[in-house]
Design a protein around this motif. Structure first.
Motif, PDB file in Angstrom:
ATOM      1  N   GLY A  36       2.329  -1.293 -13.546  1.00  0.00           N
ATOM      2  CA  GLY A  36       3.457  -0.750 -12.810  1.00  0.00           C
ATOM      3  C   GLY A  36       4.139  -1.863 -12.042  1.00  0.00           C
ATOM      4  N   GLN A  37       5.003  -1.480 -11.157  1.00  0.00           N
ATOM      5  CA  GLN A  37       5.734  -2.461 -10.370  1.00  0.00           C
ATOM      6  C   GLN A  37       5.105  -2.588  -8.991  1.00  0.00           C
ATOM      7  OE1 GLN A  37       9.610  -0.677 -10.600  1.00  0.00           O
ATOM      8  NE2 GLN A  37      10.125  -1.845 -12.411  1.00  0.00           N
ATOM      9  N   ASN A  38       5.203  -3.779  -8.409  1.00  0.00           N
ATOM     10  CA  ASN A  38       4.660  -4.017  -7.097  1.00  0.00           C
ATOM     11  C   ASN A  38       5.663  -4.878  -6.342  1.00  0.00           C
ATOM     12  OD1 ASN A  38       2.961  -5.048  -4.890  1.00  0.00           O
ATOM     13  ND2 ASN A  38       1.343  -3.979  -6.011  1.00  0.00           N
ATOM     14  N   TYR A  39       6.472  -4.223  -5.511  1.00  0.00           N
ATOM     15  CA  TYR A  39       7.517  -4.944  -4.795  1.00  0.00           C
ATOM     16  C   TYR A  39       7.845  -4.264  -3.480  1.00  0.00           C
ATOM     17  CZ  TYR A  39      10.613  -1.288  -6.591  1.00  0.00           C
ATOM     18  OH  TYR A  39      11.195  -0.084  -6.901  1.00  0.00           O
ATOM     19  N   LEU A  40       8.555  -5.025  -2.652  1.00  0.00           N
ATOM     20  CA  LEU A  40       9.161  -4.502  -1.432  1.00  0.00           C
ATOM     21  C   LEU A  40      10.584  -5.044  -1.434  1.00  0.00           C
ATOM     22  CD1 LEU A  40       7.793  -3.959   1.990  1.00  0.00           C
ATOM     23  CD2 LEU A  40       9.738  -5.485   1.854  1.00  0.00           C
ATOM     24  N   GLN A  41      11.559  -4.197  -1.154  1.00  0.00           N
ATOM     25  CA  GLN A  41      12.935  -4.682  -1.122  1.00  0.00           C
ATOM     26  C   GLN A  41      13.670  -4.112   0.074  1.00  0.00           C
ATOM     27  OE1 GLN A  41      14.682  -3.851  -4.891  1.00  0.00           O
ATOM     28  NE2 GLN A  41      14.707  -1.656  -4.633  1.00  0.00           N
ATOM     29  N   ILE A  42      14.674  -4.862   0.489  1.00  0.00           N
ATOM     30  CA  ILE A  42      15.511  -4.482   1.626  1.00  0.00           C
ATOM     31  C   ILE A  42      16.950  -4.504   1.173  1.00  0.00           C
ATOM     32  CG2 ILE A  42      16.328  -5.198   3.902  1.00  0.00           C
ATOM     33  CD1 ILE A  42      13.606  -6.341   4.383  1.00  0.00           C
ATOM     34  N   ARG A  43      17.706  -3.512   1.646  1.00  0.00           N
ATOM     35  CA  ARG A  43      19.134  -3.465   1.347  1.00  0.00           C
ATOM     36  C   ARG A  43      19.899  -3.165   2.622  1.00  0.00           C
ATOM     37  NH1 ARG A  43      23.513  -0.144   0.250  1.00  0.00           N
ATOM     38  NH2 ARG A  43      24.854  -0.907  -1.407  1.00  0.00           N
ATOM     39  N   VAL A  93      17.770  -0.171   4.493  1.00  0.00           N
ATOM     40  CA  VAL A  93      16.843   0.673   3.760  1.00  0.00           C
ATOM     41  C   VAL A  93      15.750  -0.265   3.249  1.00  0.00           C
ATOM     42  CG1 VAL A  93      16.491   2.150   1.750  1.00  0.00           C
ATOM     43  CG2 VAL A  93      18.636   2.276   3.034  1.00  0.00           C
ATOM     44  N   VAL A  94      14.498   0.112   3.462  1.00  0.00           N
ATOM     45  CA  VAL A  94      13.366  -0.660   2.959  1.00  0.00           C
ATOM     46  C   VAL A  94      12.662   0.223   1.943  1.00  0.00           C
ATOM     47  CG1 VAL A  94      11.246  -1.891   3.547  1.00  0.00           C
ATOM     48  CG2 VAL A  94      13.132  -1.788   5.207  1.00  0.00           C
ATOM     49  N   GLU A  95      12.309  -0.358   0.839  1.00  0.00           N
ATOM     50  CA  GLU A  95      11.678   0.386  -0.245  1.00  0.00           C
ATOM     51  C   GLU A  95      10.484  -0.423  -0.738  1.00  0.00           C
ATOM     52  OE1 GLU A  95      12.955   1.393  -4.823  1.00  0.00           O
ATOM     53  OE2 GLU A  95      14.529   1.156  -3.330  1.00  0.00           O
ATOM     54  N   TYR A  96       9.397   0.270  -1.059  1.00  0.00           N
ATOM     55  CA  TYR A  96       8.286  -0.426  -1.700  1.00  0.00           C
ATOM     56  C   TYR A  96       7.693   0.434  -2.797  1.00  0.00           C
ATOM     57  CZ  TYR A  96       4.476   2.174   0.648  1.00  0.00           C
ATOM     58  OH  TYR A  96       3.608   3.144   1.075  1.00  0.00           O
ATOM     59  N   ARG A  97       7.053  -0.261  -3.722  1.00  0.00           N
ATOM     60  CA  ARG A  97       6.401   0.411  -4.835  1.00  0.00           C
ATOM     61  C   ARG A  97       5.137  -0.364  -5.181  1.00  0.00           C
ATOM     62  NH1 ARG A  97       9.297   2.674 -10.280  1.00  0.00           N
ATOM     63  NH2 ARG A  97       7.416   2.879 -11.529  1.00  0.00           N
ATOM     64  N   GLU A  98       4.064   0.374  -5.400  1.00  0.00           N
ATOM     65  CA  GLU A  98       2.776  -0.234  -5.738  1.00  0.00           C
ATOM     66  C   GLU A  98       2.197   0.446  -6.957  1.00  0.00           C
ATOM     67  OE1 GLU A  98       0.924   0.494  -1.927  1.00  0.00           O
ATOM     68  OE2 GLU A  98       1.088  -1.636  -1.463  1.00  0.00           O
ATOM     69  N   GLY A  99       2.769   0.198  -8.101  1.00  0.00           N
ATOM     70  CA  GLY A  99       2.294   0.809  -9.335  1.00  0.00           C
ATOM     71  C   GLY A  99       3.378   1.659  -9.971  1.00  0.00           C
TER      72      GLY A  99
END
Length: 128
Positions: free
Chosen positions: A49-56, A64-70
């Motif tokens: 899966g994906q493993n990231y943290l992003q800010i917009r 907006v802060v978003e994260y994904r772990e899988g």
């Protein structure tokens, strides 16, 4: 040369491999309405899966802060209702640095909500 563990990418496509905390802070400080987002991506995790943290940045400079772990079930977002000048950076920078260095305290810094792809698409206009 060893493989990178962390990559940071900004909206214009510039990348930094294994940046220091100071570099991450400088990259974040460079966000503006022409370069609205940055992505921190783990490169050393299993490919399940994906493993990231992003800010917009929003138009009003809130974030907006978003994260994904899988997979899709591990995708979350949070609003930072303050611009950087009004204290938003005091919230966001510890989240960025904590996530990058795998310190768990970053999770408690924001009220995370599961990201619903059918309802929210905050970065769709930036994706191909």
């Amino acid at each position: 040369m060893p493989e990178a563990h962390l990559r940071v990418t900004d909206e214009v496509g510039e990348t930094w491999d294994d940046p220091s905390e100071e570099q991450i802070q400088r990259i974040y400080a460079g966000l503006n309405l022409r370069c609205r987002f940055l992505i921190l991506e783990r490169l050393d995790v299993p490919d399940d899966g994906q493993n990231y943290l992003q800010i917009r940045l929003n138009d009003d400079l809130t974030m907006v802060v978003e994260y994904r772990e899988g997979g899709p079930g591990s995708h979350y977002r949070a609003e930072v209702p303050l611009s950087a000048e009004r204290g938003g950076d005091e919230i966001v920078v510890p989240v960025l640095l904590g996530w990058a260095s795998r310190r768990e305290a970053w999770r408690g810094a924001l009220p995370w909500a599961r990201w619903d792809v059918e309802r929210e698409r905050p970065w769709e206009e930036h994706r191909e």
